[in-house]
Scaffold this motif. Structure first.
Motif, PDB file in Angstrom:
ATOM      1  N   PRO A 197       0.809  -1.232   0.000  1.00 21.12           N
ATOM      2  CA  PRO A 197       0.000   0.000   0.000  1.00 21.12           C
ATOM      3  C   PRO A 197       0.842   1.283   0.000  1.00 21.12           C
ATOM      4  N   ARG A 198       1.940   1.324   0.779  1.00 17.41           N
ATOM      5  CA  ARG A 198       2.698   2.595   0.838  1.00 17.41           C
ATOM      6  C   ARG A 198       3.333   2.932  -0.507  1.00 17.41           C
ATOM      7  N   PHE A 199       3.703   1.912  -1.285  1.00 18.48           N
ATOM      8  CA  PHE A 199       4.262   2.181  -2.610  1.00 18.48           C
ATOM      9  C   PHE A 199       3.156   2.472  -3.624  1.00 18.48           C
ATOM     10  N   ARG A 200       1.971   1.874  -3.409  1.00 19.72           N
ATOM     11  CA  ARG A 200       0.837   2.181  -4.290  1.00 19.72           C
ATOM     12  C   ARG A 200       0.452   3.650  -4.141  1.00 19.72           C
ATOM     13  N   GLU A 201       0.452   4.129  -2.888  1.00 16.27           N
ATOM     14  CA  GLU A 201       0.076   5.527  -2.627  1.00 16.27           C
ATOM     15  C   GLU A 201       1.132   6.494  -3.147  1.00 16.27           C
ATOM     16  N   GLN A 202       2.397   6.107  -3.032  1.00 14.56           N
ATOM     17  CA  GLN A 202       3.485   7.001  -3.419  1.00 14.56           C
ATOM     18  C   GLN A 202       4.577   6.180  -4.120  1.00 14.56           C
ATOM     19  N   PRO A 203       4.395   5.906  -5.435  1.00 13.43           N
ATOM     20  CA  PRO A 203       5.351   5.051  -6.145  1.00 13.43           C
ATOM     21  C   PRO A 203       6.794   5.548  -6.089  1.00 13.43           C
ATOM     22  N   LEU A 204       6.986   6.867  -5.973  1.00 13.85           N
ATOM     23  CA  LEU A 204       8.359   7.383  -5.931  1.00 13.85           C
ATOM     24  C   LEU A 204       9.093   6.975  -4.657  1.00 13.85           C
ATOM     25  N   LEU A 205       8.336   6.555  -3.620  1.00 18.26           N
ATOM     26  CA  LEU A 205       8.989   6.035  -2.407  1.00 18.26           C
ATOM     27  C   LEU A 205       9.822   4.806  -2.721  1.00 18.26           C
ATOM     28  N   LEU A 206       9.326   3.965  -3.616  1.00 16.67           N
ATOM     29  CA  LEU A 206      10.074   2.776  -4.015  1.00 16.67           C
ATOM     30  C   LEU A 206      11.367   3.185  -4.714  1.00 16.67           C
ATOM     31  N   VAL A 207      11.300   4.226  -5.539  1.00 22.09           N
ATOM     32  CA  VAL A 207      12.501   4.727  -6.220  1.00 22.09           C
ATOM     33  C   VAL A 207      13.521   5.185  -5.182  1.00 22.09           C
ATOM     34  N   CYS A 208      13.052   5.883  -4.138  1.00 22.56           N
ATOM     35  CA  CYS A 208      13.943   6.326  -3.058  1.00 22.56           C
ATOM     36  C   CYS A 208      14.606   5.129  -2.368  1.00 22.56           C
ATOM     37  N   GLU A 209      13.812   4.089  -2.085  1.00 24.81           N
ATOM     38  CA  GLU A 209      14.366   2.887  -1.435  1.00 24.81           C
ATOM     39  C   GLU A 209      15.439   2.236  -2.320  1.00 24.81           C
ATOM     40  N   LEU A 210      15.171   2.140  -3.623  1.00 21.47           N
ATOM     41  CA  LEU A 210      16.142   1.540  -4.541  1.00 21.47           C
ATOM     42  C   LEU A 210      17.413   2.380  -4.615  1.00 21.47           C
ATOM     43  N   ALA A 211      17.252   3.706  -4.631  1.00 19.23           N
ATOM     44  CA  ALA A 211      18.417   4.601  -4.664  1.00 19.23           C
ATOM     45  C   ALA A 211      19.223   4.475  -3.375  1.00 19.23           C
ATOM     46  N   ARG A 212      18.520   4.330  -2.236  1.00 20.45           N
ATOM     47  CA  ARG A 212      19.222   4.189  -0.957  1.00 20.45           C
ATOM     48  C   ARG A 212      20.048   2.900  -0.932  1.00 20.45           C
ATOM     49  N   LYS A 213      19.461   1.795  -1.418  1.00 15.43           N
ATOM     50  CA  LYS A 213      20.197   0.523  -1.459  1.00 15.43           C
ATOM     51  C   LYS A 213      21.433   0.635  -2.345  1.00 15.43           C
ATOM     52  N   ALA A 214      21.267   1.273  -3.496  1.00 17.04           N
ATOM     53  CA  ALA A 214      22.394   1.437  -4.421  1.00 17.04           C
ATOM     54  C   ALA A 214      23.502   2.265  -3.772  1.00 17.04           C
ATOM     55  N   HIS A 215      23.105   3.359  -3.108  1.00 12.35           N
ATOM     56  CA  HIS A 215      24.084   4.226  -2.454  1.00 12.35           C
ATOM     57  C   HIS A 215      24.808   3.472  -1.330  1.00 12.35           C
ATOM     58  N   ALA A 216      24.051   2.676  -0.566  1.00  8.54           N
ATOM     59  CA  ALA A 216      24.651   1.910   0.540  1.00  8.54           C
ATOM     60  C   ALA A 216      25.683   0.908   0.019  1.00  8.54           C
ATOM     61  N   SER A 217      25.476   0.431  -1.219  1.00  8.20           N
ATOM     62  CA  SER A 217      26.428  -0.530  -1.779  1.00  8.20           C
ATOM     63  C   SER A 217      27.517   0.165  -2.595  1.00  8.20           C
ATOM     64  N   GLY A 218      27.518   1.511  -2.563  1.00  8.70           N
ATOM     65  CA  GLY A 218      28.583   2.268  -3.213  1.00  8.70           C
ATOM     66  C   GLY A 218      28.448   2.395  -4.717  1.00  8.70           C
ATOM     67  N   GLN A 219      27.248   2.208  -5.254  1.00  6.25           N
ATOM     68  CA  GLN A 219      27.050   2.305  -6.707  1.00  6.25           C
ATOM     69  C   GLN A 219      26.475   3.657  -7.098  1.00  6.25           C
ATOM     70  N   PRO A 220      27.228   4.457  -7.872  1.00  2.00           N
ATOM     71  CA  PRO A 220      26.654   5.702  -8.384  1.00  2.00           C
ATOM     72  C   PRO A 220      25.453   5.371  -9.263  1.00  2.00           C
ATOM     73  N   THR A 221      24.365   6.108  -9.072  1.00  2.00           N
ATOM     74  CA  THR A 221      23.094   5.781  -9.716  1.00  2.00           C
ATOM     75  C   THR A 221      22.573   6.957 -10.529  1.00  2.00           C
ATOM     76  N   LEU A 222      22.033   6.643 -11.698  1.00  2.00           N
ATOM     77  CA  LEU A 222      21.374   7.651 -12.522  1.00  2.00           C
ATOM     78  C   LEU A 222      19.897   7.288 -12.600  1.00  2.00           C
ATOM     79  N   ILE A 223      19.038   8.222 -12.180  1.00  2.00           N
ATOM     80  CA  ILE A 223      17.592   8.012 -12.271  1.00  2.00           C
ATOM     81  C   ILE A 223      17.096   8.761 -13.505  1.00  2.00           C
ATOM     82  N   LEU A 224      16.517   8.023 -14.446  1.00  2.00           N
ATOM     83  CA  LEU A 224      15.987   8.621 -15.664  1.00  2.00           C
ATOM     84  C   LEU A 224      14.525   8.985 -15.416  1.00  2.00           C
TER      85      LEU A 224
END
Length: 141
Positions: free
Chosen positions: A12-39
């Motif tokens: 439900p929280r991602f259904r209400e605000q899909p960009l929250l999932l993008v934030c979670e994915l970006a956080r995981k990438a950053h934690a693993s040291g991977q520079p990320t580009l969001i298109l």
């Protein structure tokens, strides 16, 4: 082998605000040291994502910026690119646009909307990556 990971919005929280999932994915990438580009799909989405990345976790700052606004953007671990800005690709992409990214990258994350009607372009992208020989994964979020 390049990889394409599809994240299907379900909770439900991602259904209400899909960009929250993008934030979670970006956080995981950053934690693993991977520079990320969001298109980002458009400038408005890039700005909404920029605001959300500031606010979504009160205990942690995720360094990010919108491409085309600063000279030191190459150093930003998370770079958000609206379509009108031609930002250089990074090994890890989060694609929010209808078209698959073109060029060299190692991994792309695709966020799949909860509404079945909105999933058509993603089926096309799945086939596109499959034809290019990508390893494909699907996750329910």
């Amino acid at each position: 082998m390049p990889r394409a990971d599809f994240y299907l919005i379900d909770k439900p929280r991602f259904r209400e605000q899909p960009l929250l999932l993008v934030c979670e994915l970006a956080r995981k990438a950053h934690a693993s040291g991977q520079p990320t580009l969001i298109l980002a799909r458009d400038q408005a989405q890039a700005e909404a994502l920029d605001d959300l990345l500031w606010a979504f976790d009160p205990d942690e700052y995720l360094p990010h910026q919108i491409a085309g606004q600063d000279e030191d953007e190459d150093e930003a671990p998370v770079l958000i690119a609206p379509p009108e800005i031609d930002a250089p690709l990074r090994p890890l992409l989060i694609n929010l646009r209808d078209d698959p990214p073109q060029g060299a990258f190692e991994r792309v994350l695709e966020v799949v909307p909860a509404e079945p009607a909105a999933r058509g372009p993603l089926r096309t992208r799945w086939k596109h990556y499959q034809a290019l020989g990508f390893a494909l994964n699907k996750y329910d979020m």
